[in-house]
Design an enzyme around this catalytic site. Structure first.
Site, mmCIF file in Angstrom:
data_model
loop_
_atom_site.group_PDB
_atom_site.id
_atom_site.type_symbol
_atom_site.label_atom_id
_atom_site.label_comp_id
_atom_site.label_asym_id
_atom_site.label_seq_id
_atom_site.Cartn_x
_atom_site.Cartn_y
_atom_site.Cartn_z
ATOM 1 N N LYS A 75 -3.341 -18.427 -31.169
ATOM 2 C CA LYS A 75 -2.451 -19.438 -30.584
ATOM 3 C C LYS A 75 -3.080 -20.073 -29.350
ATOM 4 O O LYS A 75 -3.063 -21.298 -29.192
ATOM 5 C CB LYS A 75 -1.096 -18.797 -30.241
ATOM 6 C CG LYS A 75 -0.332 -18.287 -31.458
ATOM 7 C CD LYS A 75 1.030 -17.739 -31.085
ATOM 8 C CE LYS A 75 0.939 -16.423 -30.333
ATOM 9 N NZ LYS A 75 0.366 -15.331 -31.174
ATOM 10 N N THR A 76 -3.625 -19.247 -28.463
ATOM 11 C CA THR A 76 -4.261 -19.780 -27.256
ATOM 12 C C THR A 76 -5.479 -20.624 -27.619
ATOM 13 O O THR A 76 -5.715 -21.686 -27.033
ATOM 14 C CB THR A 76 -4.680 -18.630 -26.326
ATOM 15 O OG1 THR A 76 -3.521 -17.862 -25.978
ATOM 16 C CG2 THR A 76 -5.326 -19.161 -25.057
ATOM 17 N N ASP A 120 2.124 -19.794 -22.202
ATOM 18 C CA ASP A 120 2.074 -18.615 -23.063
ATOM 19 C C ASP A 120 3.335 -17.781 -22.831
ATOM 20 O O ASP A 120 3.935 -17.826 -21.752
ATOM 21 C CB ASP A 120 0.829 -17.792 -22.723
ATOM 22 C CG ASP A 120 0.454 -16.827 -23.836
ATOM 23 O OD1 ASP A 120 1.076 -16.903 -24.914
ATOM 24 O OD2 ASP A 120 -0.443 -16.000 -23.626
ATOM 25 N N THR A 169 5.285 -14.844 -29.454
ATOM 26 C CA THR A 169 5.323 -13.907 -30.577
ATOM 27 C C THR A 169 6.748 -13.729 -31.081
ATOM 28 O O THR A 169 6.966 -13.069 -32.088
ATOM 29 C CB THR A 169 4.759 -12.543 -30.155
ATOM 30 O OG1 THR A 169 5.500 -12.054 -29.024
ATOM 31 C CG2 THR A 169 3.289 -12.653 -29.774
ATOM 32 N N ARG A 228 -8.689 -11.328 -33.182
ATOM 33 C CA ARG A 228 -8.935 -10.649 -31.896
ATOM 34 C C ARG A 228 -9.464 -9.241 -32.122
ATOM 35 O O ARG A 228 -10.376 -8.773 -31.437
ATOM 36 C CB ARG A 228 -7.649 -10.610 -31.062
ATOM 37 C CG ARG A 228 -7.821 -9.953 -29.686
ATOM 38 C CD ARG A 228 -6.506 -9.930 -28.944
ATOM 39 N NE ARG A 228 -6.061 -11.289 -28.641
ATOM 40 C CZ ARG A 228 -4.820 -11.598 -28.276
ATOM 41 N NH1 ARG A 228 -3.904 -10.645 -28.215
ATOM 42 N NH2 ARG A 228 -4.500 -12.840 -27.998
#
Length: 350
Positions: A75-76, A120, A169, A228
């Site tokens: 997402k980032t 975020d 999330t 990640r």
């Protein structure tokens, strides 16, 4: 290392100097810089290409965008790519960091036209701050109340058109009025095995890690369909190989590294197995509540719910029922345990 000064006894005081590889800039190297480099999420990329192209043709900022999904899916990274593709600056903050409306007003008034504001964990913003965002998102204006009591007065500040990109999330935890103000809403899904293998190969190239055939596939299979985690495993394997003096990563080295990390070939770690074993051995396979599992495993509820449950559910080891969490037959097989007759009857009854 750099010697900066000497102590009172005349001994040099040595302070380590952070290099680019130890800094956040090194982490940025692993992130794709353009949509064309971004692996997976093809449907989202297709929509973004259309929306960004249309916005550029109209010389307008991209519509406000909400990105949601499990942690570690990119997402980032997508927020940074959006800013770069739109030739805009990105300002980054998080929901918990915005403590009062004045903090948000300061961020918004400092945005240039077309800038991207990335928030975020946007679901953790306070309701009073969410309300300030309403007029900012719809009318590019801030309605603030100055003073208190009889002397209080309202003031409107005009803002330059900008793009708000929110990441979360827990999309369901965002209030409906705020969620509905996002023009584009995209849910990031877990990655396929082929996509994960491509991500591992890309990370290995960036880190200059030479791998044997099949190594990328082995690492990808243990990465829980999450980039990640894949990046973390590649770096771990690289470090183990380097210390062992190996210039080429072998399948044996990957196996030994994963074993030392407690990660099996399915990507399950020690806590995954502990959660399943706890439900089976202490609670007869379930159903059992999340708070009870957290207490029995000495782990936080949110950590279990956000980081461990999604993958266990996806892999078919765990089920959510109205009465609580239950394990499946696959969980018994994974741990090498026999399914009791009472549990078998309960499974068939479901």
């Amino acid at each position: 290392m750099a010697i900066t000064r000497t102590s009172e006894r005349g001994q040099p005081i040595v302070k380590p100097t952070r290099t680019a590889r130890d800094s956040d800039a090194f982490e940025q190297q692993l992130r794709p810089q353009k949509l064309s480099e971004y692996v997976g999420q093809s449907a989202i990329k297709g929509h973004l290409i259309v929306h960004m192209s249309a916005a550029r043709q109209r010389t307008e900022p991209l519509g406000h965008t909400l990105l949601h999904g499990p942690p570690g899916l990119g997402k980032t990274t997508l927020a940074h790519i959006i800013a770069r593709e739109m030739s805009a600056q990105i300002r980054i903050t998080s929901g918990p960091a915005i403590e009062k409306p004045g903090d948000l007003a300061s961020l918004l008034t400092n945005l240039a036209e077309g800038d991207v504001l990335f928030i975020d964990e946007i679901h953790r913003m306070r309701p009073a701050i969410e309300e300030v965002l309403y007029s900012a998102m719809e009318e590019y204006a801030l309605d603030l109340v100055i003073g208190k009591g009889p002397t209080a007065r309202s003031m409107r500040l005009e803002l330059k058109p900008f793009t708000l990109v929110g990441a979360t999330t827990k999309a369901g935890s965002i209030s409906a009025p705020l969620r509905d103000r996002f023009v584009h809403q995209f849910r990031l899904a877990f990655y396929t095995p082929v996509e994960m293998e491509q991500i591992v190969e890309r990370t290995a190239r960036i880190l200059a890690v030479e791998c044997e055939a099949g190594v990328a596939q082995s690492i990808a299979g243990c990465a829980r369909a999450t980039p990640r985690i894949a990046n973390r495993l590649v770096r771990a394997v690289r470090d183990f190989a380097q210390v062992a003096g190996e210039k080429r990563v072998t399948a044996a080295r990957v196996h030994e590294t994963l074993q030392s990390l407690g990660v099996d070939e399915r990507g399950l770690d020690a806590l995954d197995r502990q959660i399943l074993r706890t439900i089976i051995e202490k609670f007869g396979g379930g159903p059992v509540g999340l708070s009870t599992i957290a207490a029995a495993t000495s782990e936080e509820e949110q950590t279990i719910e956000d980081m461990y449950e999604p993958y266990l559910l996806q892999q078919g080891y765990l089920q959510r029922t109205p009465k609580g969490r239950t394990v499946t037959k696959s969980a018994f097989d994974l741990l090498g345990l026999k399914v009791p007759e009472s549990v078998q009857k309960q499974m068939f009854a479901q």
